[in-house]
Design an enzyme around this catalytic site. Structure first.
Site, PDB file in Angstrom:
ATOM      1  CD  GLU A 139      -2.830   1.575   0.730  1.00 40.73           C
ATOM      2  OE1 GLU A 139      -2.910   1.057  -0.393  1.00 40.73           O
ATOM      3  OE2 GLU A 139      -3.667   2.371   1.173  1.00 40.73           O
ATOM      4  CB  THR A 192      -3.352   8.435  -2.045  1.00 37.68           C
ATOM      5  OG1 THR A 192      -4.409   7.696  -2.653  1.00 37.68           O
ATOM      6  CG2 THR A 192      -3.541   8.431  -0.547  1.00 37.68           C
TER       7      THR A 192
END
Ligand code: HSE
Length: 317
Positions: A139, A192
């Site tokens: 991630e 992000t």
């Protein structure tokens, strides 16, 4: 012969909504019906190889060291003991069910799928917190930050609270099955890492107090199974006002959701997707109103109506 007989395992890892308004980097829910599917099998050659990518795979690297699923699987293999760790090899096929940069935990679903597939293939002894640590290795590639809110929801399903990142410590609750999350994804991407870079380092105490009050209210609503109270607690005084500026028409889309019966609405994860809290009766109406509002700002969009996924990542074969 089926693929299972040839040694493949097939894992589904659901998409997720992180933050849920006030719970930045702490809260998450898993979504039924959206997510990534990963198939993996052992190979003689040590290491991880990605042999196929399908679905919404645009701009996703096939190099396992740069790929969320590949990196998470590598992290699981490294934790095997002795000879097994040196010799372990696997190849994987990745089917992306949702696009990267959507705010729906796409990279987290890949990372969880990769970690779980490797865990199942090699019978690792890792528990759920350690699997989340392994998935975090994947991630981090996509988000540039160590946060496990999407990972915890995708792995465990339901409603998850990451109460600590060092070490990982997660609390999980079931969500009411009558709940519907309306997710509207406009045709744009927000990285992000960028959405995190615009956030303030310091926040006023009164805003912090507002957010922790609503975070507590969200948990109470889940414990009581009250969908309306859950939606009412989706109030974020810290992150939403800053990130809203990155999403054209945000205020109008949120207004459209609330005016058509949603109990609450905010940004899903780092965006650009918005989510609204609804019921089976109101969900389609809310979704169409939100899409019409985006369209008035020149943004085409697609919508999904998802019940909560209380199962989390699972083997499909
Ligand atoms: N909590 C994260 C954020 C979720 O809002 O940046 C997206 O990865």
């Amino acid at each position: 012969m089926t693929e299972t007989e040839q040694g493949w395992v097939k894992v589904f890892a659901p998409a997720s909504i992180a933050n849920l308004g006030p719970g930045f980097d702490a809260l998450g829910v898993a979504l039924e019906g959206l997510g990534d599917t990963i198939q993996a099998r052992r190979t003689e050659t040590p290491g991880v190889r990605i042999v196929e990518m399908t679905g919404e795979k645009e701009s996703i690297p096939a190099d396992p060291a740069q790929n969320c699923a590949g990196r998470a699987a590598e992290s699981v293999l490294k934790q095997l003991k002795g000879k097994a760790a040196r010799e372990a090899g696997l190849e994987m096929k990745l089917h992306k069910g949702l696009p990267q940069g959507s705010g729906l935990g796409s990279s987290a679903a890949s990372a969880v799928g990769g970690a779980v597939a490797a865990h199942l293939l090699f019978g690792s002894a890792l528990g759920s917190n350690t699997l989340i640590e392994a998935a975090l290795e994947g991630e981090v590639l996509a988000s540039g930050g160590r946060h496990a809110d999407n990972l915890a929801a995708s792995l465990l399903g339901g409603f998850t609270i990451v109460r600590s990142h060092e070490p990982i410590d997660v609390i999980r609750l079931e969500l009411p099955s009558a709940m519907r999350f309306v997710v509207v994804l406009p045709g744009m991407e927000i990285r992000t890492s960028y959405a995190r870079s615009v956030l303030p380092e310091m926040i006023p105490l009164k805003d912090a107090a507002g957010n922790w009050a609503n975070t507590a209210a969200l948990v109470a609503a889940v414990a009581r199974g009250n969908v309306a109270d859950f939606g009412r607690a989706v109030v974020d005084r810290i992150v939403e006002p800053v990130r809203a500026k990155l999403i054209p028409g945000f205020a109008d889309v949120k207004k459209a959701a609330l005016e058509t019966g949603a109990h609450g609405c905010s940004i899903s994860g780092a965006g650009p997707a918005l989510f609204a809290v609804a019921t089976a009766e109101t969900a389609e109406r809310v979704a169409l109103a939100m899409q019409a509002a985006f369209q008035r700002h020149g943004l085409p969009s697609r919508h999904f109506v998802c019940p909560p996924d209380n199962r989390g990542a699972r083997r499909l074969d």
